[in-house]
Design an enzyme around this catalytic site. Sequence first.
Site, mmCIF file in Angstrom:
data_model
loop_
_atom_site.group_PDB
_atom_site.id
_atom_site.type_symbol
_atom_site.label_atom_id
_atom_site.label_comp_id
_atom_site.label_asym_id
_atom_site.label_seq_id
_atom_site.Cartn_x
_atom_site.Cartn_y
_atom_site.Cartn_z
ATOM 1 N N ASN A 106 0.858 -1.187 0.000
ATOM 2 C CA ASN A 106 0.000 0.000 0.000
ATOM 3 C C ASN A 106 0.889 1.231 0.000
ATOM 4 O O ASN A 106 2.123 1.121 0.069
ATOM 5 C CB ASN A 106 -0.948 -0.008 1.208
ATOM 6 N N ASP A 156 -2.123 -11.158 12.479
ATOM 7 C CA ASP A 156 -2.719 -9.937 13.038
ATOM 8 C C ASP A 156 -1.853 -9.492 14.217
ATOM 9 O O ASP A 156 -2.026 -9.953 15.359
ATOM 10 C CB ASP A 156 -4.156 -10.220 13.490
#
Length: 389
Positions: free
Chosen positions: A201, A295
Amino acid sequence: MKKIVLIISGSIAAKKIYELIKLFDTKKIMVTCVLTNSAIKFVNKNKLKKISNNKIYYKNLFNYDHINLSRNHDVVLICPASANIIAKCAQGFADDFASTFLLASNKPLFIAPAMNKEMWNNFSTQKNVKQLQNNGVNFIGPVNGNLACGEIGNGRLEKLEIIAETINYYVKAKKLLKNKKVVITSGPTQSYIDPIRFISNNSSGKQGFAIAKILSYLGCKVYLVSGPTNNLTPDNVNLKKVIKTQEMYKQVLKLMPCDIAIFTAAVTDFEIKKLSYNKISKKNLTKISLVKSVDIIKKISKLKKLRPKLVIGFAAETKNLIKNSKKKKIDKGCDWILANKVSKKNPAFASDNNKITFIYENKSENWRKMSKLNIAKKLSDKIIRFFQN
């Protein structure tokens, strides 16, 4: 005893400086005075030396005074600050001892302006002030009132008690957070498809680096775990470079336990299931198999003995900001979430500014749009209050 450098510039309000130094003395803050060339016309050097019980600087006495002076003090205050010295700070001028010292300083800077209302409201002054604020400089005042020139307006020096208490609060906060171990994640992570291509990203890592900078100012032991970015590493920050999400997780886990963990990194939520060690030709690259990434926030928040005292996450959303972020806070198990809605008006990624909603317990607090450095300062204030309770 905490030590500050007090820079006195050429303003009629300089006549109040003797009283300010006495206030610092009552708070057990040692003051070293630096005079600009203009300030010499407004204050008595001998009187300053006697009240501060310290050396007075207005020119280089030795080769490295402008450097050594900063390194041996906790904070720098310009009071009163004229429009001229504010302009010098903003533009990086160094044509006397005071401005050279400011350019060489690596300590937090506070500015207490005092000038005519039109000088304060002048476009050039306000442009300089905004630039300095975006760079993390702290302004104390000015306030509305009677000005020395006989006019009334915004330009009067803030009350001396408020100036002294603002500096005192900062040095107390520094003592409160001194040696607190902080782990911060920052930037993007990358998952490679083949040796040439990867998914990622456009996170710049600016927010994480800004938080690391501010918390290092406050005496924290800061460890910054960052994906690939072009940011300069702040002074006194331990940088750990990683590329993959799994590498970031392993590095963070290795740094446990800590007092504060702040997760600003925009990690890839998915990893490539199988990396090709040779470049895949375009015609064959028709499908990519993905698996979920680890995570990191959830893993660290769910730790038992090694869980940090304070876990802070960031959430980027395009809709249902509060609802989704509150759900994320519960799901991740973190203490606070700083939520930002990504839109054309607030691109967030790669920008120098952001608009944050601070979510804690089951409440939310909207912050105005501000520079990422000022977000870091506002967050640090929350952290200070957390450890005060």
